[in-house]
Design a protein around this motif. Structure first.
Motif, short mmCIF file in Angstrom:
data_model
loop_
_atom_site.label_atom_id
_atom_site.label_comp_id
_atom_site.label_asym_id
_atom_site.label_seq_id
_atom_site.Cartn_x
_atom_site.Cartn_y
_atom_site.Cartn_z
N PHE A 44 0.82 -1.21 0.00
CA PHE A 44 0.00 0.00 0.00
C PHE A 44 0.85 1.27 0.00
N SER A 45 2.15 1.13 -0.13
CA SER A 45 3.05 2.28 -0.02
C SER A 45 3.01 3.15 -1.28
N GLU A 46 3.46 4.38 -1.12
CA GLU A 46 3.54 5.30 -2.25
C GLU A 46 4.55 4.82 -3.28
N LEU A 72 -6.67 7.51 0.68
CA LEU A 72 -6.72 7.52 2.15
C LEU A 72 -6.78 6.08 2.68
N ALA A 73 -7.50 5.22 1.97
CA ALA A 73 -7.58 3.81 2.39
C ALA A 73 -6.21 3.15 2.30
N ASP A 74 -5.43 3.48 1.26
CA ASP A 74 -4.08 2.93 1.13
C ASP A 74 -3.20 3.38 2.30
N LYS A 75 -3.28 4.64 2.64
CA LYS A 75 -2.47 5.17 3.73
C LYS A 75 -2.84 4.50 5.06
N ARG A 76 -4.12 4.29 5.26
CA ARG A 76 -4.54 3.65 6.51
C ARG A 76 -4.09 2.20 6.56
N ARG A 93 7.89 6.21 7.81
CA ARG A 93 6.61 6.26 7.12
C ARG A 93 5.47 6.55 8.11
N LEU A 94 5.53 5.96 9.30
CA LEU A 94 4.49 6.23 10.29
C LEU A 94 4.46 7.71 10.68
N ALA A 95 5.66 8.30 10.79
CA ALA A 95 5.72 9.73 11.10
C ALA A 95 5.12 10.56 9.97
N ALA A 96 5.39 10.16 8.72
CA ALA A 96 4.85 10.90 7.57
C ALA A 96 3.34 10.73 7.46
N LEU A 97 2.83 9.56 7.82
CA LEU A 97 1.40 9.31 7.72
C LEU A 97 0.62 10.01 8.82
#
Length: 603
Positions: A339-341, A349-353, A391-395
């Motif tokens: 699901f990453s960029e 938004l669903a991908d990010k979650r 990635r968690l910090a960016a999300l």
């Protein structure tokens, strides 16, 4: 006649031996073998020899006394004599060699195992005594039947034929038993070989992942390939050395040798898969890991194998693996990559979650060293953890459902309500519905493209009549991958929405609350804007040439049906003297909040 009879007797005996000797000898031999195998139960060879000898004597007497015809009785005599000879020989050898379990069992270990497997050797003494008693009864019955031998010669001949058939069946049974015994022996040998192979593999690995990891770290510090690698850490070390030097053939061989140890570590196989994809493409990597996964027990090999499939198929297989192995920590990092960029190019938004949920799960296993057991190269684990935290910090707080829900901004006009929808991400379609049931209405498309999606932009607004009562408005949309998101229920209160909208305008355009001497009307102070948006105002306090706020500015009541109209009988201004040079105003809104004190200078 006597001479003819004397001369015919040898010929008759030879003929009888020719006809009967072969099958009689075979059956006698089989009977002797069976009695030898059954010797642990009782000395059947002795019993058979005794019974056959008695029978032979009786038949011989009958022939001599001419109680029966010699032609009919001779086959029985030959059979009885053969049986007595074979059984007596077996019994004699047993006594000579002192073989309690039989001669054949002492010579053929498989027969001894057969005796044990079918419980011959372990039979209880009571059963042996019962067999002996039955045998003795049989012998006595044979003795008693001596007087009736002459009358039953024909029955003896018939019994001989049945015995011949039974002998053939016995032969087939013996062969089947022999074949079964050989199969059992072969299976035991194969099990022993497998056990030895497993033991050898265990001794080769000879350590936990932690030991292998320490060995790999030591070798990595030393550098250079190991000339004759034997341990898994040595093969992995060589694979990395060869790979970094560009020797892909030897790197591939070393990776395959490492895989042969069936070590359950994720990083060697992900690196091997990368090498294979570069050399053979994804199909080649899938084929190689498919062959490894068929033989391997390590979940890591099976996990890396399914990663070689394409897109939706890969994601489905990965979810199935996690369902079957819910605590296999590395799988969650690999799921996050789906699901990453980097993988998708652009995220919904669903991908990010989904990415954030998988990474959160993966990082949670770091506690108490829960991830160390899956990595030989600890630098690879450190890289995965760094990437996961970054990635968690960016999300951010993408997992907070309240932060990323659609919102509505109602705007009241004299004709009705204009509802503007604000979405947390780009959409390809938007629809709405009043209340909790009924069909959704599509907002339609605008005559321009959304640069984020490359598709026509959906209309972000819709209209409602001014008579709309308090209700719930449901909003749903399609994201850029065409996945439906929602519906989201949003409460709509017309009165509160009118007040909130008016308040927003007043706060935004506060410089227009007061106008001194507007349009050449010297000595007048206009407050027209506050009157127009008075539905948000509870009261207005002001002062002239000071900050005491000791006066109140009158406001007509709000007319929800025509909220912006000023009553005909109400003047939107008041008079001031020439000495007034400033005015301070503070508005108290219907929701109880107060505006800052606003100051206005007379020009």
């Amino acid at each position: 006649m006597a001479d003819i009879g004397a001369g015919a007797a040898p010929s008759l005996i030879r003929a009888s031996l020719s006809r009967t000797g072969k099958w009689a000898g075979s059956i006698a031999f089989i009977g002797g073998a069976v009695s030898d195998i059954l010797n642990p139960l009782a000395p059947f060879a002795a019993y058979i020899a005794l019974a056959a000898s008695i029978a032979a004597v009786i038949i011989a007497i009958a022939i001599v006394l001419r109680l029966v015809l010699a032609a009919k009785a001779l086959p029985a005599l030959v059979f009885a004599t053969s049986a007595a000879a074979v059984a007596g020989g077996v019994y004699a050898v047993q006594k000579e060699t002192n073989s309690q379990n039989g001669i054949i069992a002492s010579l053929v270990p498989a027969i001894a195992q057969l005796q044990q497997s079918i419980g011959i050797v372990a039979e209880k003494v009571a059963r042996i005594e019962q067999t002996v008693t039955q045998t003795q009864k049989t012998v006595e019955e044979v003795k008693k039947s001596t007087d009736t031998v002459a009358q039953k010669t024909d029955q003896i001949a018939s019994a001989q034929q049945q015995q011949a058939a039974q002998g053939a069946a016995t032969q087939r049974t013996v062969e089947a038993v022999k074949q079964t015994t050989e199969t059992l022996v072969g299976g035991q040998q194969q099990q022993v070989a497998q056990a030895e192979k497993l033991q050898a593999t265990t001794e080769q690995i000879a350590a936990s992942i932690d030991t292998i990891a320490k060995g790999f770290a030591t070798l990595a510090a030393q550098g250079g390939a190991i000339a004759e690698p034997k341990r898994p850490d040595e093969f992995y070390h060589n694979a990395r050395v060869y790979e970094l030097s560009g020797d892909m053939l030897n790197a591939r061989r070393s990776y395959l040798a490492f895989a042969g140890f069936d070590v359950d570590a994720i990083d060697p196989y992900t690196r091997f898969a990368t090498l294979l994809r570069v050399q053979d493409g994804k199909a080649g990597a899938r084929e190689v890991f498919g062959q490894l996964a068929e033989k391997a027990k390590a979940p890591s090999i099976k996990l890396v194998h399914l990663l070689q499939f394409d897109d939706t198929q890969r994601l489905d297989k990965l979810n199935a693996f996690i369902a079957a192995n819910p605590d296999y920590a590395p799988a969650y990092f690999l799921l996050a990559q789906e699901f990453s960029e980097d993988r998708l190019g652009s995220q919904t938004l669903a991908d990010k979650r989904s990415e954030a949920q998988a990474l959160t799960k993966f990082v949670s296993y770091e506690k108490d060293g829960g991830l160390l057991g899956y990595f030989v190269d600890q630098t690879q684990l450190a890289d995965w953890l760094d990437r996961g935290r970054s990635r968690l910090a960016a999300l951010g707080d993408v997992l907070d459902p309240a932060r990323f829900a659609p919102s509505l901004t109602p705007m009241r006009s004299n004709q009705g309500w204009s509802m503007t929808i604000s979405l947390p991400e780009p959409a390809t379609a938007i629809s709405w519905r009043l209340g909790g049931t009924g069909p959704f209405t599509d907002t339609g498309l605008l005559a321009l493209n959304d640069q984020r999606t490359g598709k026509p932009m959906p209309n972000p607004s819709f209209e409602l009549p001014d008579s709309t009562a308090q209700t719930t408005i449901a909003i749903k949309y399609l994201d850029i991958r065409g996945r439906e998101t929602g519906p989201f229920d949003i409460d709509f209160d017309p009165d509160a929405a009118l007040q909130q909208g008016n308040k927003q305008i007043l706060d935004q355009f506060w410089t227009s609350w007061i106008a001194f001497d507007a349009s050449g009307n010297h000595g007048l102070v206009y407050f027209t804007q506050m009157l127009s948006y008075r539905c948000a105002i509870k009261e207005v306090h002001y002062s002239l040439n000071g900050a005491a706020l000791d006066k109140t500015l009158p406001m007509p009541p709000c007319n929800a049906r025509d909220p912006y109209a000023i009553p005909d009988d109400f003047q939107p201004y008041f008079k001031v003297v020439e000495s007034v040079t400033s005015m301070s105003v503070q508005v108290t809104y219907t929701d109880g909040t107060k505006s800052p004190v606003r100051d206005y200078k007379r020009q």
